[in-house]
Design an enzyme around this catalytic site. Structure first.
Site, PDB file in Angstrom:
ATOM      1  N   GLY A  87      -2.113 -30.467 117.179  1.00  0.00           N
ATOM      2  CA  GLY A  87      -2.155 -30.551 115.719  1.00  0.00           C
ATOM      3  C   GLY A  87      -3.476 -31.160 115.285  1.00  0.00           C
ATOM      4  O   GLY A  87      -4.107 -31.888 116.047  1.00  0.00           O
TER       5      GLY A  87
ATOM      6  N   GLN B 281      -8.966 -35.730 109.716  1.00  0.00           N
ATOM      7  CA  GLN B 281      -9.547 -35.921 111.056  1.00  0.00           C
ATOM      8  C   GLN B 281     -10.903 -35.225 111.211  1.00  0.00           C
ATOM      9  O   GLN B 281     -11.620 -35.468 112.176  1.00  0.00           O
ATOM     10  CB  GLN B 281      -8.594 -35.400 112.133  1.00  0.00           C
TER      11      GLN B 281
ATOM     12  N   CYS C 187      -3.423 -38.920 119.902  1.00  0.00           N
ATOM     13  CA  CYS C 187      -4.109 -38.425 118.706  1.00  0.00           C
ATOM     14  C   CYS C 187      -5.571 -38.163 119.044  1.00  0.00           C
ATOM     15  O   CYS C 187      -6.204 -38.978 119.714  1.00  0.00           O
ATOM     16  CB  CYS C 187      -4.005 -39.477 117.604  1.00  0.00           C
ATOM     17  N   LEU C 188      -6.099 -37.017 118.575  1.00  0.00           N
ATOM     18  CA  LEU C 188      -7.501 -36.685 118.855  1.00  0.00           C
ATOM     19  C   LEU C 188      -8.452 -37.705 118.224  1.00  0.00           C
ATOM     20  O   LEU C 188      -9.590 -37.836 118.664  1.00  0.00           O
ATOM     21  CB  LEU C 188      -7.826 -35.278 118.335  1.00  0.00           C
TER      22      LEU C 188
ATOM     23  N   HIS D  37       3.637 -36.401 112.640  1.00  0.00           N
ATOM     24  CA  HIS D  37       2.385 -37.084 113.005  1.00  0.00           C
ATOM     25  C   HIS D  37       1.233 -36.614 112.095  1.00  0.00           C
ATOM     26  O   HIS D  37       0.486 -37.428 111.554  1.00  0.00           O
ATOM     27  CB  HIS D  37       2.076 -36.806 114.484  1.00  0.00           C
ATOM     28  N   GLU D  38       1.129 -35.291 111.916  1.00  0.00           N
ATOM     29  CA  GLU D  38       0.042 -34.735 111.097  1.00  0.00           C
ATOM     30  C   GLU D  38       0.235 -35.085 109.627  1.00  0.00           C
ATOM     31  O   GLU D  38      -0.728 -35.381 108.916  1.00  0.00           O
ATOM     32  CB  GLU D  38      -0.045 -33.213 111.282  1.00  0.00           C
TER      33      GLU D  38
ATOM     34  N   HIS E 239      -1.148 -38.355 108.673  1.00  0.00           N
ATOM     35  CA  HIS E 239      -2.610 -38.374 108.513  1.00  0.00           C
ATOM     36  C   HIS E 239      -3.012 -38.169 107.046  1.00  0.00           C
ATOM     37  O   HIS E 239      -4.012 -38.719 106.590  1.00  0.00           O
ATOM     38  CB  HIS E 239      -3.266 -37.257 109.341  1.00  0.00           C
TER      39      HIS E 239
HETATM   40 ZN    ZN Z   1      -3.396 -37.625 115.002  1.00  0.00          ZN
END
Ligand code: ZN
Length: 171
Positions: A43, A48, A86-87, A128-129, A132
């Site tokens: 995701g 991000q 998480c990226l 999760h997304e 953000h």
């Molecule tokens: Zn993340």
């Protein structure tokens, strides 16, 4: 397309709704998917990549999906614990408790409004997304001491990189 890391302001800001799903937004979604696959993520949310607009992309194994202006309209009382990463917080994996199933209303990449009922891993990735878009990271949902340790580590790294860049730009 560069993914911003913990310590970057935009990650902590609340994102604004997208007024219209234009060709530009569509192209951005496609580019976000490409970046997500390249980074081997499941995701990726617009904050991000430094854009505070309410959009994220997901492919948890069942194909690419784009969510624009999403709203969670229902969640189960049943909670499950799952490990998340998480990226934007690379190398950190922690168990997080969240509702097991959710119902989400959002526009797709063509601007069409859709309702998604998700459970299992997809429900997890979407939540999760979605976080953000409100400036929330998964480390906000773990033990406070652990969170502080992770934040210190990343802020130190961000500081080091900033001073390194400063040195390079000096004559
Ligand atoms: Zn993340």
């Amino acid at each position: 397309m560069q993914i911003v890391k913990l310590g970057t302001e935009t990650l902590r800001e609340k994102s604004v709704p997208i007024q219209e799903v234009t060709d530009e937004i569509k192209a951005l979604a496609a580019e976000m998917l490409t970046t997500m696959y390249k980074e081997e993520g499941v995701g990726l949310a617009a904050p991000q990549i430094g854009k505070n607009i309410r959009m994220f992309v997901v492919d948890e194994g069942s194909g690419p999906r784009v969510f624009i202006n999403p709203q969670i309209t229902g969640m189960s009382q049943e909670l499950v614990e799952m490990e998340e990463g998480c990226l934007s917080v690379p190398g950190i994996y922690e168990k997080v408790v969240r509702p097991a199933t959710i119902r989400l209303q959002a526009q797709n990449e063509n601007g069409k409004r859709e309702i998604t009922e998700a459970s299992g891993f997809l429900a997890r990735v979407i939540q999760h997304e979605y976080d953000h878009l409100d400036g929330i990271l998964f480390i906000d949902r773990i033990n406070e001491t652990k969170k502080e340790r992770i934040e210190r580590k990343f802020l130190k790294k961000a500081g080091k990189e900033a001073s390194k860049n400063k040195k390079i730009s000096q004559p």
